[in-house]
Enzyme design. Structure first.
Site, PDB file in Angstrom:
ATOM      1  N   LYS A 172       0.832  -1.213   0.000  1.00 13.55           N
ATOM      2  CA  LYS A 172       0.000   0.000   0.000  1.00 13.55           C
ATOM      3  C   LYS A 172       0.870   1.267   0.000  1.00 13.55           C
ATOM      4  O   LYS A 172       2.060   1.200   0.271  1.00 13.55           O
ATOM      5  CB  LYS A 172      -0.957  -0.044   1.208  1.00 13.55           C
ATOM      6  CG  LYS A 172      -1.881  -1.261   1.204  1.00 13.55           C
ATOM      7  CD  LYS A 172      -2.844  -1.290   0.033  1.00 13.55           C
ATOM      8  CE  LYS A 172      -3.371  -2.664  -0.283  1.00 13.55           C
ATOM      9  NZ  LYS A 172      -4.531  -3.094   0.481  1.00 13.55           N
TER      10      LYS A 172
HETATM   11  C1  LIG Z   1      -5.496  -4.128   0.900  1.00 14.05           C
HETATM   12  C2  LIG Z   1      -6.950  -3.853   0.897  1.00 14.05           C
HETATM   13  C3  LIG Z   1      -7.756  -4.080   2.032  1.00 14.05           C
HETATM   14  C4  LIG Z   1      -7.280  -4.832   3.242  1.00 14.05           C
HETATM   15  O1  LIG Z   1      -6.209  -4.296   3.904  1.00 14.05           O
HETATM   16  P1  LIG Z   1      -5.261  -5.255   4.794  1.00 14.05           P
HETATM   17  O2  LIG Z   1      -4.389  -4.277   5.513  1.00 14.05           O
HETATM   18  O3  LIG Z   1      -4.520  -6.155   3.875  1.00 14.05           O
HETATM   19  O4  LIG Z   1      -6.140  -5.993   5.741  1.00 14.05           O
HETATM   20  C5  LIG Z   1      -9.083  -3.687   1.988  1.00 14.05           C
HETATM   21  N1  LIG Z   1      -9.606  -3.114   0.897  1.00 14.05           N
HETATM   22  C6  LIG Z   1      -8.880  -2.895  -0.213  1.00 14.05           C
HETATM   23  C7  LIG Z   1      -9.522  -2.229  -1.396  1.00 14.05           C
HETATM   24  C8  LIG Z   1      -7.526  -3.274  -0.259  1.00 14.05           C
HETATM   25  O5  LIG Z   1      -6.836  -3.090  -1.393  1.00 14.05           O
END
Ligand SMILES: *Cc1c(COP(=O)(O)O)cnc(C)c1O
Length: 383
Positions: free
Chosen positions: A181
């Site tokens: 991210k």
């Molecule tokens: C990565 C992601 C999540 C979940 O986040 P995590 O930190 O991996 O639990 C939720 N929604 C979207 C759109 C994502 O890309």
């Protein structure tokens, strides 16, 4: 050449920050987490922010805060990661999947209106790739129907809708700090909200439902006595993660500028390629540029999307597809009977999408190589 789809942007600051935390002797939720929450909230301009161990936990606790119950319905776009909808299932509530806009892959406002029912309790818009959804229209629907808006901002730090930063718009906003991210702590998440009661409830739920400032019981001025107020979760962040987050926050503008630069570079490179569709740019919004979601036009090519990806892989270019729409997965099909004919625009996008590498450590050479390979494959297979 080997260009991976993603590399986290980690420097000496993250490493020394983590080392300092290890040497301090305080490993898990403590002073660094508190500092990260304060600085994160002040960066986006929300009254409060609560750190947790993942974006999924953030979404789960946001739904706890609004009091979601068994049998309720929550409107979720089909073009997202399973986390957005699975948290609704935790409550034995129903994720009502809806179609997205072709040009942005963001939730379709018309589709939301069609999906409303007396059981609808909330909408979870996902800012696809970091481009904010049509938040004025979504907020209007929520106000007139008495619904909560919980934003899935897993891709969206930093991003703006008109003059408002993402994190200050909906009732609650959920961020992810997963390794891929735009800001990472390895694993981690954050809920931002202006509602102090919700923030306190989420603080309590993330650490076993224990009353105020439970983490302080092992600090100097702390007391051994605590009270469990409700059945909570083990969703707290560690100070190791928070110290990484603080270093990442220091360079968030730089990382964003780099991604924006690469995105604009790809846009220029692909502008004359007839069978390629570059990501839509919304004049009243600023994207975090988390993804560069290129679309191919299969009708103008002799190969399909999967083959295009395979050819890129042969050239050493890592890619991904965001996302396999949820209605195509066995779980959502079997549990709720979802089926592709109800999601023509998500199906249309899914056949076309290729996410290209876009991250701060990519060199000019890397980005040029990716663009050249895309154009070479396009040139070879254009009808
Ligand atoms: C990565 C992601 C999540 C979940 O986040 P995590 O930190 O991996 O639990 C939720 N929604 C979207 C759109 C994502 O890309």
């Amino acid at each position: 050449m080997e260009i991976p789809f993603h590399k986290p942007y980690l420097c000496e600051e993250e490493i020394s920050g983590v080392m300092d935390t290890l040497r301090s002797g305080w490993l898990t939720m403590g002073p660094k987490t508190v500092e990260f929450e304060r600085r994160f909230a002040s960066y986006i301009g929300s009254a409060d922010a609560v750190a947790v161990n993942s974006g999924t936990s953030a979404l789960h606790l946001a739904l706890k805060a609004i009091g979601l119950e068994q049998g309720d319905e929550v409107i979720v776009p089909t073009m997202t990661f399973t986390a957005t909808a699975e948290v609704v299932c935790y409550f034995n509530a129903k994720p009502v999947l809806v179609d997205v806009e072709k040009k942005t892959c963001n939730i379709s406002v018309q589709a939301i209106e069609k999906a409303l029912s007396p059981k609808t309790k909330a909408i979870i818009p996902v800012h696809y790739g970091g481009l904010p959804c049509d938040m004025d229209a979504i907020t209007d629907i929520a106000k007139s129907e008495g619904l909560y808006v919980i934003e899935d901002a897993a891709h969206s730090i930093p991003a703006w809708y008109k003059d408002r930063p993402v994190g200050t718009i909906g009732d609650l906003t959920c961020f992810s700090f997963y390794a891929t991210k735009p800001l990472t702590t390895g694993e981690g998440g954050m809920v931002s909200t202006d509602n102090g009661e919700w923030a306190e409830r989420i603080r309590r739920l993330r650490l076993h439902g224990i009353g105020k400032d439970a983490w302080k019981r092992y600090s100097k001025g702390g007391s051994w006595y605590y009270e469990v107020m409700e059945s909570g979760y083990k969703y707290n962040m560690t100070d190791i993660q928070a110290s990484m987050g603080l270093s990442q926050l220091d360079k968030i503008e730089y990382m964003h500028n780099r991604r924006r630069y690469i995105s604009e570079f790809y846009d220029r490179e692909f502008a004359d390629s007839e069978a390629l569709l570059t990501p839509y740019i919304c004049p009243d919004r600023v994207s975090s540029n988390h993804l560069y979601a290129l679309k191919i036009k299969p009708e103008a090519l002799s190969i399909d999307r999967n083959t295009f990806i395979e050819r890129l892989r042969e050239k050493g270019v890592g890619t991904s597809v965001h996302f396999i729409p949820l209605h195509k997965h066995p779980f959502y099909r079997e549990a709720f009977g979802y089926n592709g004919t109800d999601y023509p625009d998500a199906e249309w996008a899914y056949e076309r999408l290729i996410s290209l590498p876009i991250y701060p450590s990519m060199s000019e050479y890397d980005t040029q190589y990716v663009a050249d390979m895309v154009k070479e494959i396009h040139g070879k297979h254009k009808k």
